[in-house]
Each structure stands twice: as C-alpha cells, then as structure tokens.
Design an enzyme around this catalytic site. Structure first.
Site, PDB file in Angstrom:
ATOM      1  CG  ASP A  65     114.984  67.128 127.666  1.00  0.00           C
ATOM      2  OD1 ASP A  65     115.856  67.955 127.988  1.00  0.00           O
ATOM      3  OD2 ASP A  65     114.809  66.745 126.504  1.00  0.00           O
ATOM      4  CG  HIS A  97     115.433  66.923 121.547  1.00  0.00           C
ATOM      5  ND1 HIS A  97     114.627  65.958 122.124  1.00  0.00           N
ATOM      6  CD2 HIS A  97     116.066  67.522 122.581  1.00  0.00           C
ATOM      7  CE1 HIS A  97     114.769  65.989 123.435  1.00  0.00           C
ATOM      8  NE2 HIS A  97     115.638  66.926 123.740  1.00  0.00           N
ATOM      9  CD  GLU A  98     119.716  69.319 122.416  1.00  0.00           C
ATOM     10  OE1 GLU A  98     119.635  70.291 123.199  1.00  0.00           O
ATOM     11  OE2 GLU A  98     119.620  68.129 122.795  1.00  0.00           O
ATOM     12  CG  HIS A 131     115.587  71.794 124.839  1.00  0.00           C
ATOM     13  ND1 HIS A 131     114.546  71.464 125.673  1.00  0.00           N
ATOM     14  CD2 HIS A 131     116.285  70.642 124.642  1.00  0.00           C
ATOM     15  CE1 HIS A 131     114.609  70.162 125.952  1.00  0.00           C
ATOM     16  NE2 HIS A 131     115.644  69.644 125.329  1.00  0.00           N
TER      17      HIS A 131
END
Lengths: 368, 368
Positions: B164, B59-60, B63
């Site tokens: 988010d 997930h990170e 980004h």
C-alpha cells in the site's frame, strides 16, 4: 551460473563461488562480531565456514573425478550457501556408474573425518563437546570440522533425490526396475523428503527451506528429463522436425529478418546458402544487433555459426541431448547436405505432449 | 488462485482462503499445544490468528469498496499466510484514485484500532504489556489485536511497492512525473525494501522472507506491465499482428489440426468459416481432446468460441489489456468481418523488444 565469480581451476575444472556465498560469509562475520564484539572471533568464525566449504568442495571433486573415470567431464563446480554443485556434462546412465559417482562425494567426507580423527587422537585426544565453542583453539576447530564432515555424510546420504543418497536409491532401483520407473519412484521419495525439510526448516533453519526448494524442483526436473528421454526412445529426428518454416539468405539484411520475425510465430531462422544451412539467426542475437544500429547488416554477420546440424535419420534422443548440452534451442535438419527441416526443443516437447495424449487414449481403449 | 477454497461472499465479492493458510493455523495450534500441553491455549492461539486475519480481510474490503467507488470491480479476495490479496480488475490509472484506493486499506485498520481503544478504555482501561500473553483473557486478546492493527497500518504504509505505502508513493510521484517514471522509481524503492525485508527476515522471521519475495517479484511485474502499456501507447492492432499464420476450417478433424501443430511454430489456430473467424483452437484444448480419443472430431467441437476478435484499427493497448484480463493469448484480427491477422501476446512482446532495441539505437545516434 549467474551471479558467480571464478576463484580458480583444479584438475582442469573451473571453480566458481556464488555471490550469495560471499554475502553469507560477511553476514556470519558480522553477526559473530556483533555478539562478541571481537574481531578475531568474527574472523575465526569465517575461517571455520571456509574450512567447512573446503570440505564441500572436495566432496564435489569426489563426484567430478569419479565421473571422469567413466569418461564424463564436469563443466564447473559452484559453491552456494546451501552447498556445492558439480555440473556434470551428463549423468551416467548405467546404474552402477551412477552409484559410484554418487557415493564418491560422501566418501571424501568419510576420509576427511577419519584423517582428522586420527590426527587429533595421536596428538592428544579430544575435547569435551562443551569446550568446542572456543573460537581461537585450532584443535577445537578441527574437531568441529570432523563432526561436521560426519554430518555431511549422513545428510547427503538421505534418500532425497537428486541429492547423493537419492541418486544411490535411483541407481539401486534402476538395476531392477529400469531407469524410468526408478527415477519416478526416487523423485517421489525426494519430493516427500523435501516437504519434510521445508517444514523442519521453517521451524528451525532457513537454509533447510532453500535446500527443500532445491530438492523439490530438482526432483521434478530430473524426473521430467528421464520421462522425455524415454518418450524419445526409438524415434528419428525426422519424426519431430518441423517442415513448415521460413529461411533467410546469407545476404538478407537484419531489417528483412525483423519483418520475418514479426510476421509469424517463428523465432529462430536457418540461414541458407545454395540449399545448405550455414547458420541460425536467433531472436536474441537479432534484437541485440538491432540495438547496435545494424539494420542493414547482412544476417551472416550476426547468425550463430557454431550450431550443429542434425541428419534427418539420426537418433532423436541423442540429438535432443546434445541440444540441451549446447543450450541450442533450434537446429537445422539436413539430408544429403540440403536442409529438409527445423528441429526445436519447443516442437519436440509438443510432439511428446501429443504422443502422451494419444497413448493415454490407447490405454483407455485397451482397458475399455 | 490455485490451491484456494471459497469460504464466502461479501459485498458481492468472493472470499477465498489459501490452503497454506489452513496449514499455518494447524501448525500454530500444534506448536502452542506442544509448548503448553493445553488444548484451550492452542484454540485461543488459533482464535487470535483468526481475529487478526479478520482484520486483514476488512483491510482488503477497504481497498475493494473504495475501488468500486471509481467503477473498478474486485475479482476476489484471498487470504494467504503472508496477508490478504484483493485482485482488482485493473488498477486505477488516475493517480488520485490510486492514492485513495491504497489508503482505504490501512484506514480500516486505523478505525478498528480506534474502536478497540475506545472500547477497552471505557470498560476498565488497559493491561500491562507483560500481562498480554494470557491466553484465556478476552480483554488481553482484544488489546493485542489493537496493537497488531497499529502494526498493520505502519507495516503496510512502508513504501515497498506494490504494498500500500508503495502505491501511495507511486501515486504521489505520478502527479509530478507521469505514471511510467513514477512506477520505475517506486519499483526500485520497493525492490530495495524487499532486499532489506529479506535480510531481516532471514535473521528473524521466515514470513518476512516470503513477503520480501512477493514484493520483489510484484514490483518487477508491475514495472514491466507499465513499461509495456507505455510502449503500446498510440499503436494500432494492425501494427503488432502476425500476417503469416495458418487457419483451420470448422470441419477439419483434430488429426489434421495435430499435423498443422507439429509441422510449424504456430500453437493456436483460428478456425474460419467463409473468411470470418468463428473460434480459436488452442494447443492445450487440442491435446486434451486427443487424450479423449477424438482424433476424428471436427475442430469446431473443441475450439474456444468465447475468444473475442479485434478490429485491425483498434487501440493495441486496450486490446492487449483485455487479452490479459481474459487470459487469452491469441485472438483473430478482423477487418470488415474478414480475418486479416492474428494477434498473440508473444508477438506483441516480440514487437516491444524490437522497438526498444531500435529506440536505443536512435538514442545512441542522437547522443553520438
């Protein structure tokens, strides 16, 4: 304390309740109501918590009134969800005095527990533990209160400095090792206990996590305070004062003061009339006044006049203590009525840092 | 981040694990073992958490890699017990870029959930929810991981700025209202959500309390940052620099620097050779060197040489941003190679305070 509201005054000491405490009451009432769908059960639950915090309040008055015997006043007492807090003007430095002040709190809970015990015993005896959770029974509630007071005594006497038991530990150690060393040890023990509280709290009770944080930071702050006091021992105000600073005249405008503020690092300015300080213009007061359309106001209308001055030859330790007490970060230093320096808490801690570094060097040389 | 250890590097970005995360793993393993007295069950529990945090890590990277598309690098990614944290060099200021960077994280979890769904569906279908807690079944574990990824998507898209969903909200608002107003609204919504998280967490899950604190403070910090940026808009470095400050020569000793430090309010000193700054002597570096017996060392050996200088006519906003990035609190200001001022973050925020107060007065006049 911020977010607190005053509920009364007892023995000349203001009692405050923190906003979160009221939130806790509302929350507990709501949870009980949701579980039982019974308004009376919810009210009984709230009444029990109020009774419990009544005992906590008396505990704090135990500390405050014992401190008064030694000439130390208490600024106020505040009830928080995690317990009570009596803000003494200062802690007694004499170990035996600190011992008695620390013990006076739990002693109150011992007395309450004994009174409840005697009252219940003489009026019909005790209920089985399994019957204690009946919400409407006054006897059941008083018996629970008795048990909780015993718990309060035991919990408060844990050696988790700065909790009561930790203060007892520090006082006992201080009679042998001196205050500085005793505080360092008690603070280490306290922080270790705080870590245990934190882990146990995380698994069981969030309140204990907050108590853990309070104990951990409290131990750190008190240890730092005592370190500072001993670092200041024997020094004079002139040893720590700044000699390079700007002053304002009483008739200078706030506009001029703003220019001074922005031109350099200095934040608070002594205001001078004929060589003698008549007040301090603090940055916060200046900015507040600027927001009120007072650029052309003379600084004498905005400056703080209550700020004391210090004599250059005074004991630095005592002056710094009184600055902490009055929450005064900056005071002018005088000699024969004329200003000769400016003392700021920032500069004092800077000097302590420098001296500690030089001392460390000295020790390295002595060992080398 | 403090207390973190590096576990690897992916796509040129260092990945760190925070010490408390390892503590969490040990703790969960221990609790499972205590409940089941089964080492394999404990290991399976730890394996599941590792799988979960693998998804958080991806997930990170979602980004980070989307930000890279817009030319923004990521300093590092850290895994904490409450989730992952990708420290981008800066946030994209363009609303649509922020939107895509914010959405790229949850999008990764959508993809993971879909892949797991397809994989499980094509290899024999799904288990009943009641059968999912079997510790040794790989299929059960993957199915739980799928559910958790759906949960991660939903939770992260809550409008709890700076999470988010909150960034999505700010980006959408910013297209209509501008960045400053959008941030203020998103931060208020975020803080309200944080209070809800806190209350729910207090009743159910301590992790949520920590997330609540993180969101609340994060919203405050980001709103403050954007306020500051907009307050600096259009200003030059010379508008905020200090003009009253002390300098040191490259050959001055640390003893002399110490005298300067203690005599006034200034903490960091520009070091000058022939009118041009060659470095900055910072208070921390000075004190550290004093502890190493270097009173007679020239300041040039201890000063920081990497500190950039700023031109007096440069954009204040850009210079302050770069000071924040380099964690440089003080830099010399030059004009035609000669030092003409000193810029400190402290003085910049002082100027913002003063300007805000004067603006407030202006508004009061306009309304009056």
């Amino acid at each position: 304390m911020k977010w607190s509201t005053r509920i009364g005054r007892l023995f000349g000491i203001d009692v405050y309740v923190h906003f979160t405490f009221l939130l806790l009451l509302a929350f507990l009432g709501f949870v009980t109501w949701q579980r039982t769908h019974d308004v009376y059960a919810a009210l009984a639950g709230v009444a029990f918590i109020l009774g419990l915090f009544g005992c906590v309040l008396l505990h704090e008055f135990g500390h405050a009134l014992m401190a008064r015997r030694y000439g130390i006043e208490t600024r106020d007492i505040t009830l928080l969800p995690i317990g009570g807090l009596a803000r003494l003007e200062r802690m007694p430095e004499h170990p035996l005095q600190e011992l008695w002040v620390a013990l006076a709190g739990p002693a109150v809970n011992v007395v309450i527990a004994l009174v409840l015990y005697a009252g219940l015993a003489f009026t019909g005896g005790f209920l089985e533990a399994t019957n204690l959770d009946v919400p409407f029974d006054l006897r059941a509630m008083l018996q629970r209160l008795m048990v909780v007071n015993v718990f309060l005594v035991l919990f408060n006497l844990l050696p988790a400095f700065p909790m009561d038991g930790g203060r007892v530990l520090r006082a006992l150690l201080a009679t042998k090792l001196g205050r500085r060393r005793a505080t360092a040890i008690a603070a280490n023990v306290g922080q270790a206990m705080a870590i245990v509280f934190g882990i146990v709290g995380f698994m069981s009770n969030p309140f204990l996590v907050f108590i853990a944080i309070f104990v951990y930071l409290g131990a750190q702050a008190e240890a730092g305070m005592v370190e500072m006091q001993s670092a200041l021992e024997g020094l004079r105000v002139r040893d720590a004062m700044m000699t390079r600073f700007r002053t304002l005249g009483a008739d200078d405008t706030l506009a001029k003061a703003t220019d001074e503020l922005l031109a350099g690092s200095q934040q608070d300015f002594p205001v001078i009339a004929e060589g003698a300080p008549v007040g301090i213009l603090r940055r916060n007061d200046l900015v507040k006044a600027l927001g009120q359309n007072r650029r052309d106001t003379p600084v004498s209308e905005v400056m703080c006049r209550e700020c004391a001055t210090a004599e250059a030859g005074s004991s630095l330790k005592r002056v710094v203590e009184s600055m902490h007490e009055r929450q005064c970060g900056t005071i002018p230093v005088v000699q024969a009525g004329q200003i000769v320096g400016l003392l700021t808490l920032e500069n004092v801690s800077e000097m302590i840092m420098v001296n500690a570094a030089l001392e460390q060097r000295g020790q390295a040389l002595a060992h080398g």
